[in-house]
Design an enzyme around this catalytic site. Structure first.
Site, PDB file in Angstrom:
ATOM      1  N   GLN A 312       0.553  -1.202  -0.142  1.00  0.00           N
ATOM      2  CA  GLN A 312       0.436   0.052  -0.230  1.00  0.00           C
ATOM      3  C   GLN A 312       0.830   1.265   0.161  1.00  0.00           C
ATOM      4  OE1 GLN A 312      -3.080   0.422  -0.395  1.00  0.00           O
ATOM      5  NE2 GLN A 312      -2.889   3.281   0.171  1.00  0.00           N
ATOM      6  N   GLU A 313       1.897   1.512   0.002  1.00  0.00           N
ATOM      7  CA  GLU A 313       3.160   2.732   0.695  1.00  0.00           C
ATOM      8  C   GLU A 313       3.857   2.523  -0.496  1.00  0.00           C
ATOM      9  OE1 GLU A 313       3.014   4.576   3.183  1.00  0.00           O
ATOM     10  OE2 GLU A 313       2.270   3.918   5.083  1.00  0.00           O
ATOM     11  N   SER A 314       4.447   1.786  -0.666  1.00  0.00           N
ATOM     12  CA  SER A 314       4.778   1.561  -2.103  1.00  0.00           C
ATOM     13  C   SER A 314       5.161   0.754  -3.830  1.00  0.00           C
ATOM     14  CB  SER A 314       6.318   1.553  -1.330  1.00  0.00           C
ATOM     15  OG  SER A 314       7.178   0.341  -1.404  1.00  0.00           O
ATOM     16  N   TYR A 439      -7.018   3.913   3.622  1.00  0.00           N
ATOM     17  CA  TYR A 439      -5.560   3.850   3.727  1.00  0.00           C
ATOM     18  C   TYR A 439      -6.048   2.024   4.837  1.00  0.00           C
ATOM     19  CZ  TYR A 439      -0.658   2.866   5.600  1.00  0.00           C
ATOM     20  OH  TYR A 439      -0.234   2.061   5.912  1.00  0.00           O
TER      21      TYR A 439
END
EC number: 4.2.2.n1
Length: 486
Positions: A312-314, A439
């Site tokens: 999800q972040e990168s 998120y």
């Protein structure tokens, strides 16, 4: 939609009224030993179910599932041990009930009027619609008149009842068959794999399976939303049934039922085929490079959850950089990285180690009143938004008479942190709360995909190994280049 439309107050009120109505038929009031007494004497509540990601499943001997957790809480409420009895098809479930081989059925069963001569239902705990599914890429039917292929449903399911009714009332040309050998989940998987043209499924199960089989597509809704319920044997003995109604009333009153629904159904609403397909491809092609690092540094966190946070972040890109300056697999700020002892944010191992430590610190920092199985979602909101803003969302929840320790209540207040009507009165001010909401929901969806996809791969690998072993037994090698029968 899979969320139940009946209010939990209504469910609780109906359960209470039914319990009062059943009071005269409880055997122990007349000095008889009832079903509940027998269960307590035995020390076991026998619950029959079917394996499915939503209903009951085990990963490394750890059971989970909406029906499993609800049944476990009911057994705890009765003060007895839960004994789960898995069955392969729905007919077997009702046979077990008829033969007194089980105490109740908790298997994600849709209310089915045809079953009421053999069993009675408990209160609804969520609702689903029946849907017709096909494989993406083939022509999408708009009604049963457009079907060009085979329709197969699980034997004994409510889908059989629905198709019978439709053939009698609206589509006399409708042809379909039922399968005793295949469960509803297996039939859905066959459609996704192109081995079957069509089947019917419930909207909740379909939404979950699409995270693992994105080719599974919904053609149209066959029914409106219908209640999902437990089934009990028809009997003059109401002792177990009355205890169940009391249990449901308590679950509704203390919010436990709503939290269970949120845990298993709260994140399955939206489905993005391209995003899911891209993620599953990354599991095969990118994750193997970093899996050992997630496993090494996960600590008390499930490594698969840590992995989907990083995705999800990168998108598992160690060189990822945002316009605000966060970098690496776990997208750490410079200040956070310094506080964690991370010297190189684009080093995969340092980033994963730092992100895992930071998340565990947030988990420990949370108020102890937050339930154990919900703490991770609060921690993730804080990871994305900042701890102070997460506390603001809890205060907003409390001020609006919600439960600040319940994720289902708090997550609905996160978007308010960016609304002028609310953020001026918060301690930490404006925050992009809607981003934190998305998120956490995205991470939960990715987690369903990763866990289910890896389980499918393990199952197929085991099946392949079993076939290879069987072939080896039937055709053993007895010399270089020779085998028996040559």
């Amino acid at each position: 939609m899979t969320r139940i439309k009946l209010s939990y107050f209504t469910i609780g009120l109906v359960a209470l009224l039914l319990a009062l109505a059943l009071w005269p038929n409880i055997p122990w009031r007349n000095g008889q030993e009832g079903q509940l007494d027998q269960i307590k004497a035995r020390g076991e509540l026998r619950v029959s179910t079917i394996s499915s990601p939503l209903i009951y499943s085990t990963e490394k001997d750890t059971p989970s599932g909406f029906d499993y957790e609800l049944a476990k809480r009911f057994a705890d409420y009765l003060g007895v041990k839960l004994v789960i009895i898995p069955h392969h098809n729905i007919d077997d479930l009702f046979d077990a009930l008829d033969n007194d081989d089980t105490d109740l059925l908790a298997a994600g069963l849709i209310y089915n009027r045809e079953r009421l001569n053999r069993a009675r239902t408990g209160p609804a705990y969520y609702s689903v619609s029946q849907q017709l599914v096909y494989r993406l890429g083939s022509p999408r039917p708009k009604s049963f008149s457009d079907l060009k292929g085979q329709v197969v449903v699980a034997s004994g399911s409510a889908h059989m009842t629905t198709l019978k009714r439709l053939k009698q009332t609206k589509y006399p040309e409708l042809n379909w068959s039922s399968s005793v050998d295949k469960s509803g989940k297996e039939l859905l998987e066959q459609v996704a794999e192109g081995k079957l043209d069509y089947t019917l499924g419930d909207s909740a199960t379909i939404a979950l399976l699409q995270r693992i089989h994105p080719q599974l597509a919904v053609a149209f809704d066959v029914t409106d939303e219908e209640p999902v319920t437990w089934y009990f044997k028809q009997s003059d003995d109401d002792s177990l049934y009355a205890a169940m109604l009391d249990f449901y009333s308590e679950m509704v009153e203390d919010g436990s039922l709503a939290r269970l629904e949120e845990k298993y159904l709260g994140h399955v609403g939206s489905f993005d085929y391209v995003d899911t397909k891209t993620f599953l491809s990354a599991i095969d092609n990118v994750l193997p490079s970093y899996q050992h690092l997630f496993e090494k540094h996960a600590g008390d966190i499930d490594w698969k959850l840590l992995a989907v946070i990083a995705y999800q972040e990168s998108h598992w890109n160690p060189q990822a950089t945002s316009p605000t300056g966060v970098r690496g697999l776990m997208m750490l700020t410079r200040a956070t990285a310094d506080g964690l002892g991370v010297k190189d944010r684009v080093d995969p191992e340092e980033s994963i180690r730092g992100g895992a430590i930071y998340l565990q610190r947030l988990m420990k920092k949370l108020p102890e009143t937050i339930p154990e199985d919900e703490r991770i979602w609060f921690a993730l909101a804080a990871y994305n938004l900042g701890y102070g803003h997460m506390l603001d969302a809890r205060r907003l929840t409390k001020n609006q008479n919600g439960n600040p320790d319940s994720w289902v209540d708090v997550k609905m207040r996160l978007p308010m942190l960016s609304q002028k009507r609310y953020y001026p009165s918060t301690t930490y001010g404006y925050a992009r709360g809607h981003e934190a909401y998305n998120y956490v929901e995205n991470i939960r969806r990715y987690q369903v995909s990763l866990v289910g996809y890896l389980q499918e791969k393990e199952k197929k690998a085991a099946q392949h190994a079993a076939i290879e072993a069987e072939l080896g037994k039937s055709n053993p090698v007895v010399g270089p280049g020779w085998s028996i029968g040559d």
